[in-house]
Design a protein around this motif. Structure first.
Motif, PDB file in Angstrom:
ATOM      1  N   PHE A   1      -5.901  33.919  39.747  1.00  0.00           N
ATOM      2  CA  PHE A   1      -5.498  34.477  41.044  1.00  0.00           C
ATOM      3  C   PHE A   1      -4.469  33.549  41.654  1.00  0.00           C
ATOM      4  O   PHE A   1      -4.717  32.372  41.880  1.00  0.00           O
ATOM      5  N   GLU A   2      -3.260  34.093  41.897  1.00  0.00           N
ATOM      6  CA  GLU A   2      -2.183  33.323  42.498  1.00  0.00           C
ATOM      7  C   GLU A   2      -2.213  33.529  44.004  1.00  0.00           C
ATOM      8  O   GLU A   2      -2.076  34.649  44.501  1.00  0.00           O
ATOM      9  N   ALA A   3      -2.421  32.432  44.745  1.00  0.00           N
ATOM     10  CA  ALA A   3      -2.483  32.504  46.206  1.00  0.00           C
ATOM     11  C   ALA A   3      -1.120  32.920  46.761  1.00  0.00           C
ATOM     12  O   ALA A   3      -0.092  32.379  46.374  1.00  0.00           O
ATOM     13  N   ALA A   4      -1.127  33.901  47.655  1.00  0.00           N
ATOM     14  CA  ALA A   4       0.099  34.356  48.298  1.00  0.00           C
ATOM     15  C   ALA A   4       0.286  33.719  49.672  1.00  0.00           C
ATOM     16  O   ALA A   4       1.389  33.689  50.199  1.00  0.00           O
ATOM     17  N   ASN A   5      -0.804  33.206  50.246  1.00  0.00           N
ATOM     18  CA  ASN A   5      -0.763  32.588  51.569  1.00  0.00           C
ATOM     19  C   ASN A   5      -1.524  31.267  51.536  1.00  0.00           C
ATOM     20  O   ASN A   5      -2.354  31.036  50.664  1.00  0.00           O
ATOM     21  N   SER A   6      -1.288  30.422  52.532  1.00  0.00           N
ATOM     22  CA  SER A   6      -1.933  29.113  52.572  1.00  0.00           C
ATOM     23  C   SER A   6      -3.437  29.199  52.837  1.00  0.00           C
ATOM     24  O   SER A   6      -4.162  28.242  52.595  1.00  0.00           O
TER      25      SER A   6
ATOM     26  N   HIS B   1      -9.821  22.107  50.000  1.00  0.00           N
ATOM     27  CA  HIS B   1      -9.182  23.294  50.575  1.00  0.00           C
ATOM     28  C   HIS B   1     -10.147  24.471  50.560  1.00  0.00           C
ATOM     29  O   HIS B   1     -10.680  24.832  49.520  1.00  0.00           O
ATOM     30  N   LYS B   2     -10.369  25.051  51.721  1.00  0.00           N
ATOM     31  CA  LYS B   2     -11.220  26.234  51.857  1.00  0.00           C
ATOM     32  C   LYS B   2     -10.288  27.433  51.964  1.00  0.00           C
ATOM     33  O   LYS B   2      -9.327  27.409  52.717  1.00  0.00           O
ATOM     34  N   GLY B   3     -10.578  28.485  51.172  1.00  0.00           N
ATOM     35  CA  GLY B   3      -9.684  29.622  51.210  1.00  0.00           C
ATOM     36  C   GLY B   3     -10.317  30.917  50.752  1.00  0.00           C
ATOM     37  O   GLY B   3     -11.436  30.956  50.247  1.00  0.00           O
ATOM     38  N   LEU B   4      -9.554  31.989  50.933  1.00  0.00           N
ATOM     39  CA  LEU B   4      -9.971  33.335  50.550  1.00  0.00           C
ATOM     40  C   LEU B   4      -9.602  33.616  49.100  1.00  0.00           C
ATOM     41  O   LEU B   4      -8.618  33.076  48.586  1.00  0.00           O
ATOM     42  N   PHE B   5     -10.373  34.497  48.469  1.00  0.00           N
ATOM     43  CA  PHE B   5     -10.070  34.951  47.114  1.00  0.00           C
ATOM     44  C   PHE B   5     -10.767  36.289  46.915  1.00  0.00           C
ATOM     45  O   PHE B   5     -11.754  36.594  47.596  1.00  0.00           O
ATOM     46  N   PRO B   6     -10.254  37.132  46.003  1.00  0.00           N
ATOM     47  CA  PRO B   6     -10.840  38.463  45.816  1.00  0.00           C
ATOM     48  C   PRO B   6     -12.177  38.425  45.079  1.00  0.00           C
ATOM     49  O   PRO B   6     -12.288  37.812  44.017  1.00  0.00           O
ATOM     50  N   ASP B   7     -13.159  39.095  45.655  1.00  0.00           N
ATOM     51  CA  ASP B   7     -14.495  39.167  45.067  1.00  0.00           C
ATOM     52  C   ASP B   7     -14.466  39.788  43.669  1.00  0.00           C
ATOM     53  O   ASP B   7     -15.159  39.341  42.770  1.00  0.00           O
ATOM     54  N   ASN B   8     -13.611  40.817  43.475  1.00  0.00           N
ATOM     55  CA  ASN B   8     -13.587  41.520  42.181  1.00  0.00           C
ATOM     56  C   ASN B   8     -12.942  40.721  41.062  1.00  0.00           C
ATOM     57  O   ASN B   8     -12.887  41.176  39.931  1.00  0.00           O
TER      58      ASN B   8
ATOM     59  N   GLU C   1      -5.906  29.159  45.079  1.00  0.00           N
ATOM     60  CA  GLU C   1      -5.237  29.357  43.784  1.00  0.00           C
ATOM     61  C   GLU C   1      -6.316  29.147  42.727  1.00  0.00           C
ATOM     62  O   GLU C   1      -6.918  28.082  42.660  1.00  0.00           O
ATOM     63  N   LEU C   2      -6.602  30.170  41.913  1.00  0.00           N
ATOM     64  CA  LEU C   2      -7.696  30.082  40.956  1.00  0.00           C
ATOM     65  C   LEU C   2      -7.239  30.376  39.540  1.00  0.00           C
ATOM     66  O   LEU C   2      -6.364  31.211  39.329  1.00  0.00           O
ATOM     67  N   ASN C   3      -7.866  29.692  38.599  1.00  0.00           N
ATOM     68  CA  ASN C   3      -7.652  29.946  37.175  1.00  0.00           C
ATOM     69  C   ASN C   3      -8.954  30.474  36.590  1.00  0.00           C
ATOM     70  O   ASN C   3     -10.040  30.153  37.065  1.00  0.00           O
ATOM     71  N   ARG C   4      -8.825  31.277  35.547  1.00  0.00           N
ATOM     72  CA  ARG C   4     -10.004  31.827  34.872  1.00  0.00           C
ATOM     73  C   ARG C   4     -10.941  30.678  34.504  1.00  0.00           C
ATOM     74  O   ARG C   4     -10.514  29.658  33.966  1.00  0.00           O
TER      75      ARG C   4
END
Length: 129
Positions: free
Chosen positions: A68-73, A116-123, A77-80
């Motif tokens: 998952f490539e973060a689009a906002n701060s 860093h605390k951030g959002l990411f998609p549950d799916n 930013e996540l890798n499999r």
């Protein structure tokens, strides 16, 4: 690149109990007058100085199934294969739209509350037991 440290959690007889205070100990010491006295709470520290416990508002862990490539701060930013410590999402709208909030476990173990605390998609994730 530094070699990541390995944290080994102590075994617990409270299997299934989600009370995750195993990293905090409060040893009892005997004072000079022979009376038992509580010592200050001790938290285990990783070699880099971060707290090895979990966030106070920790809910559960997920493993990232896709990059998952973060689009906002405010996004992670996540890798499999990354493991994320999920905490409550402050925005009801984000939660209803399928977004979770959390910390990468690897960052939390080295930086503690500075991670860093951030959002990411549950799916993009799978819940770990």
């Amino acid at each position: 690149m530094p070699i990541p440290s390995v944290v080994i959690e102590p075994a617990s007889s409270n299997e299934g109990d989600d009370d995750r205070d195993a990293d905090i100990i409060s040893p009892t010491a005997i004072s000079d007058n022979g009376v038992a006295a509580e010592s200050p709470t001790i938290k285990h520290m990783s070699p880099s100085g971060g707290v090895s416990g979990l966030p106070d508002d920790f809910l559960y862990k997920v493993e990232t199934m896709h990059d998952f490539e973060a689009a906002n701060s405010d996004e992670l930013e996540l890798n499999r294969g990354d493991v994320v410590l999920v905490v409550p999402t402050s925005s009801v709208e984000d939660q209803e739209a399928g977004w979770l909030t959390g910390f990468k476990e690897s960052e939390w173990l080295t930086l503690g509350a500075g991670a860093h605390k951030g959002l990411f998609p549950d799916n993009f994730t799978q819940r770990l037991e």
